[in-house]
Design a protein around this motif. Structure first.
Motif, PDB file in Angstrom:
ATOM      1  N   LEU A 294       7.724   6.990 -10.176  1.00  0.00           N
ATOM      2  CA  LEU A 294       8.410   5.713 -10.045  1.00  0.00           C
ATOM      3  C   LEU A 294       9.578   5.605  -9.167  1.00  0.00           C
ATOM      4  O   LEU A 294       9.639   4.718  -8.370  1.00  0.00           O
ATOM      5  N   TRP A 295      10.528   6.721  -9.160  1.00  0.00           N
ATOM      6  CA  TRP A 295      11.781   6.362  -8.241  1.00  0.00           C
ATOM      7  C   TRP A 295      11.423   6.489  -6.881  1.00  0.00           C
ATOM      8  O   TRP A 295      11.876   5.688  -5.919  1.00  0.00           O
ATOM      9  N   PRO A 296      10.639   7.306  -6.545  1.00  0.00           N
ATOM     10  CA  PRO A 296      10.000   7.277  -4.842  1.00  0.00           C
ATOM     11  C   PRO A 296       9.568   5.880  -4.635  1.00  0.00           C
ATOM     12  O   PRO A 296       9.577   5.714  -3.306  1.00  0.00           O
ATOM     13  N   ALA A 297       8.735   5.413  -5.527  1.00  0.00           N
ATOM     14  CA  ALA A 297       8.097   4.042  -5.212  1.00  0.00           C
ATOM     15  C   ALA A 297       8.958   3.018  -4.791  1.00  0.00           C
ATOM     16  O   ALA A 297       8.994   2.214  -4.066  1.00  0.00           O
TER      17      ALA A 297
ATOM     18  N   LEU B 289       0.923  -1.155  -0.002  1.00  0.00           N
ATOM     19  CA  LEU B 289       0.108   0.012  -0.113  1.00  0.00           C
ATOM     20  C   LEU B 289       0.921   1.317  -0.188  1.00  0.00           C
ATOM     21  O   LEU B 289       0.696   2.100  -0.625  1.00  0.00           O
ATOM     22  N   ALA B 290       1.909   1.418   0.624  1.00  0.00           N
ATOM     23  CA  ALA B 290       2.696   2.254   0.886  1.00  0.00           C
ATOM     24  C   ALA B 290       3.391   2.534  -0.621  1.00  0.00           C
ATOM     25  O   ALA B 290       3.617   3.741  -1.054  1.00  0.00           O
ATOM     26  N   VAL B 291       4.015   1.566  -1.273  1.00  0.00           N
ATOM     27  CA  VAL B 291       4.567   1.520  -2.406  1.00  0.00           C
ATOM     28  C   VAL B 291       3.475   2.163  -3.590  1.00  0.00           C
ATOM     29  O   VAL B 291       3.950   3.181  -4.359  1.00  0.00           O
ATOM     30  N   VAL B 292       2.084   1.794  -3.431  1.00  0.00           N
ATOM     31  CA  VAL B 292       1.234   2.115  -4.484  1.00  0.00           C
ATOM     32  C   VAL B 292       0.952   3.781  -4.478  1.00  0.00           C
ATOM     33  O   VAL B 292       0.902   4.641  -5.198  1.00  0.00           O
ATOM     34  N   VAL B 293       1.142   4.111  -2.835  1.00  0.00           N
ATOM     35  CA  VAL B 293       0.616   5.478  -2.473  1.00  0.00           C
ATOM     36  C   VAL B 293       1.769   6.344  -3.114  1.00  0.00           C
ATOM     37  O   VAL B 293       1.623   7.411  -3.706  1.00  0.00           O
ATOM     38  N   MET B 294       3.117   6.034  -2.800  1.00  0.00           N
ATOM     39  CA  MET B 294       4.270   6.683  -3.272  1.00  0.00           C
ATOM     40  C   MET B 294       4.231   6.987  -4.656  1.00  0.00           C
ATOM     41  O   MET B 294       4.685   7.893  -5.260  1.00  0.00           O
ATOM     42  N   ALA B 295       3.796   5.720  -5.514  1.00  0.00           N
ATOM     43  CA  ALA B 295       4.122   5.750  -7.153  1.00  0.00           C
ATOM     44  C   ALA B 295       2.904   6.594  -7.469  1.00  0.00           C
ATOM     45  O   ALA B 295       3.180   7.390  -8.613  1.00  0.00           O
ATOM     46  N   SER B 296       1.674   6.620  -6.849  1.00  0.00           N
ATOM     47  CA  SER B 296       0.626   7.309  -7.386  1.00  0.00           C
ATOM     48  C   SER B 296       0.763   8.597  -7.350  1.00  0.00           C
ATOM     49  O   SER B 296       0.372   9.659  -7.962  1.00  0.00           O
TER      50      SER B 296
ATOM     51  N   ALA C 231       7.102  -5.568  -5.026  1.00  0.00           N
ATOM     52  CA  ALA C 231       6.866  -4.100  -4.439  1.00  0.00           C
ATOM     53  C   ALA C 231       7.553  -3.401  -5.671  1.00  0.00           C
ATOM     54  O   ALA C 231       6.983  -2.224  -6.196  1.00  0.00           O
ATOM     55  N   VAL C 232       8.613  -3.524  -6.088  1.00  0.00           N
ATOM     56  CA  VAL C 232       9.236  -2.825  -7.392  1.00  0.00           C
ATOM     57  C   VAL C 232       8.394  -2.840  -8.587  1.00  0.00           C
ATOM     58  O   VAL C 232       8.159  -1.975  -9.158  1.00  0.00           O
ATOM     59  N   VAL C 233       7.953  -4.040  -8.859  1.00  0.00           N
ATOM     60  CA  VAL C 233       7.178  -4.302 -10.194  1.00  0.00           C
ATOM     61  C   VAL C 233       5.677  -3.481  -9.953  1.00  0.00           C
ATOM     62  O   VAL C 233       5.407  -2.544 -11.039  1.00  0.00           O
ATOM     63  N   THR C 234       5.269  -3.332  -8.845  1.00  0.00           N
ATOM     64  CA  THR C 234       3.951  -2.623  -8.610  1.00  0.00           C
ATOM     65  C   THR C 234       4.439  -1.286  -8.725  1.00  0.00           C
ATOM     66  O   THR C 234       3.327  -0.408  -9.012  1.00  0.00           O
ATOM     67  N   GLY C 235       5.394  -0.812  -8.004  1.00  0.00           N
ATOM     68  CA  GLY C 235       5.750   0.787  -7.917  1.00  0.00           C
ATOM     69  C   GLY C 235       5.967   1.064  -9.289  1.00  0.00           C
ATOM     70  O   GLY C 235       5.548   2.308  -9.618  1.00  0.00           O
ATOM     71  N   ARG C 236       6.663   0.209 -10.107  1.00  0.00           N
ATOM     72  CA  ARG C 236       6.748   0.623 -11.409  1.00  0.00           C
ATOM     73  C   ARG C 236       5.675   0.829 -12.329  1.00  0.00           C
ATOM     74  O   ARG C 236       5.384   1.730 -13.068  1.00  0.00           O
TER      75      ARG C 236
END
Length: 549
Positions: free
Chosen positions: A64-67, A53-60, A107-112
């Motif tokens: 990309l790179w913050p995620a 959830l944190a990764v998705v929030v930061m990505a959205s 997490a990386v794939v989701t963030g990307r």
């Protein structure tokens, strides 16, 4: 030389990094608390997926790179807080290593994926905003008559779309020659800045770049802007307006130094706006050239028509005068006193025709020169009309005329000389075109607008089609197939309308009750609230009769 893809000022970038880190810390603390609650109170064995959830929030929110960074920190936090041995980076169970690695990959794939989706959404939003701004700029330039007229809208759109504190547009071949044509109100003139950023257009696929340019000492009154001592430091940006590889002016912009140079979207908007303004300025130049050429062409046509009409109008009475005078001078021809009187009368009539030609030409020139002033006085309309008819008895004998002038007509406020000349031209037109035996009727009545009196001159001639009624008052207009009984210049009705409008009235063409043409004089009544002082009249009716100085 600075690329438009990044800001040369470290402050905006530093603030963004701080905001990203603060958001990341807050989100990670929140999901860590959630993971702890799930494992301690609800017995969840592995709550690592909560960190997605944190990764998705930061990505959205940040891309990309913050995620990706959030993914790495999430793995470390879960390892430290929820994996045995706790509060240590070591992992006792190999199964835990596998879980952490799988979590990191997911997490990386989701963030990307989330970051790319966010970047695409933001890019689409930027493109849509840019398209809307460009459409609004194009609409303003198309609907306005000139760039200067559209200037206020252009400045407002560019300030908003390019995130500028101030925008102004100047035209000229160089900054020192430019004059400002569009801006929002300021407290004083904008001096030309000593230093500004100039946009160098890329070619061959190269990116547009902002280049810091030194222009030397500031000169007051030139195009530019500069921060005063009590204002925050600001930078000035200039985009050259070009058309056909020729500089036509500049789009100038200013904003706070801390905000850095414009980004790609802002730069593209400024560049495209400058291109559209350049096309609009070029269209104005072409339209001005075309107008000048058309004016010159029409002027030549009018001169030719005037010369042809004047030469024809003068040639006919001169030929008659010479022929009659030659007969009187012929010693071999015996002339009786009665024949001599008739010859003298013919010479006098043709001389009067010459006088009418010259008078109409002079009146027309003064009408077009906006030099006419009416000497308005109160008159009885019937007296003026009867006096004018007596002077036209040769062209229109009494047997052809019908008068309907009521005795109770109110007085009119007119110039007697103007009305006499205008009525003479209208009667001469009726005599020339209605036919030799056609009736001509003059009738007067109070107009539907009670501030005026109508005087109608109508005939039973062939009439005029609807599409030609208004053209009768154009200079040198003659309908095809018409043959006047007396040759003229074709300016009599144009002069008549000018004289009537000079008195505050109207001269209208309409169909006659007798079947031919009717010309309606709408003359102002006395005592309808008008002053007796004359005033400038419309351009097509601003002259005085040639008899007046």
């Amino acid at each position: 030389m600075q690329s438009i893809g990044w800001s040369w000022s470290p402050l905006p970038q530093r603030r963004r990094v701080v905001s990203i880190m603060a958001a990341g810390v807050a989100v990670l603390i929140a999901v860590t608390l959630v993971a702890g609650i799930l494992e301690s109170r609800f017995g969840v064995a592995d709550s690592s997926s909560v960190y997605l959830l944190a990764v998705v929030v930061m990505a959205s929110r940040f891309g990309l790179w913050p995620a990706v960074g959030t993914s790495l920190v999430s793995v470390l936090l879960y390892d430290l807080l929820f994996t045995e041995p706790r509060l240590a980076l070591a992992v006792a169970d190999p199964q835990e290593w596998l879980s952490l690695l799988l979590f990191l990959v997911v997490a990386v794939v989701t963030g990307r994926l989330a970051g790319l989706q966010t970047e695409r959404a933001r890019d689409a939003s930027r493109r849509a905003g840019e398209a809307q701004s460009l459409f609004a700029i194009s609409r303003s330039l198309v609907t306005a008559r000139s760039v200067q007229e559209a200037g206020a809208d252009l400045v407002s759109l560019l300030e908003k779309g390019a995130a500028m504190d101030d925008v102004w547009i100047a035209v000229g071949g160089s900054p020192s020659q430019e004059r400002q044509v569009a801006s929002r109100p300021t407290t004083g003139p904008r001096p030309e800045p000593m230093v500004h950023w100039l946009l160098h257009r890329g070619s061959g696929g190269r990116t547009d770049e902002w280049v810091r340019t030194h222009t030397g000492p500031s000169r007051s009154g030139r195009s530019g802007a500069q921060s005063s001592s009590d204002e925050a430091p600001a930078d000035v940006f200039r985009v050259v307006i070009e058309a056909d590889e020729r500089p036509l002016g500049s789009v100038w912009a200013r904003r706070a130094h801390r905000r850095g140079i414009p980004g790609p979207t802002e730069t593209r908007l400024l560049a495209l706006a400058a291109d559209q303004i350049g096309l609009a300025l070029r269209r104005e130049e072409l339209a001005s050239d075309a107008t000048k050429a058309e004016v010159a062409r029409r002027s030549d046509m009018l001169k030719s028509a005037l010369l042809d009409s004047v030469s024809h109008g003068l040639r006919t009475p001169l030929a008659t005068i010479r022929a009659v005078a030659g007969g009187l001078l012929d010693e071999e021809t015996a002339t009786s006193p009665d024949a001599t009187r008739k010859a003298a009368a013919a010479i006098d009539a043709e001389a009067a025709r010459l006088s009418d030609v010259v008078r109409n030409v002079l009146d027309l020139s003064r009408i077009e020169g906006n030099a006419l002033r009416a000497d308005l006085e109160v008159h009885e309309l019937g007296e003026l009309v009867r006096a004018s008819i007596r002077r036209q008895r040769d062209a229109l004998p009494a047997s052809r005329l019908e008068l309907e002038l009521p005795d109770d007509l109110p007085p009119v406020l007119v110039d007697a000389v103007f009305l006499d000349q205008a009525l003479a031209n209208v009667l001469e037109n009726a005599a020339s075109y209605a036919g030799a035996e056609t009736r001509v009727r003059l009738r007067a009545a109070i107009a539907s607008d009670e501030g005026f009196v109508d005087l109608v001159v109508e005939d039973g001639g062939p009439g005029v089609p609807d599409q030609d009624l208004e053209m009768l008052f154009q200079k040198f207009f003659r309908r095809d197939g018409t043959r006047p009984m007396r040759a003229g210049l074709g300016i009599g009705l144009s002069v008549a309308r000018g004289l009537v409008e000079a008195m505050g009235g109207q001269l209208l063409a309409e169909h006659s009750q007798l079947g031919g043409l009717a010309l309606r004089f709408r003359l102002p009544r006395s005592g309808r609230g008008s002053t007796l002082e004359s005033a400038p009249v419309p351009e097509h009716a601003a002259a005085s009769p040639s008899e007046r100085p």
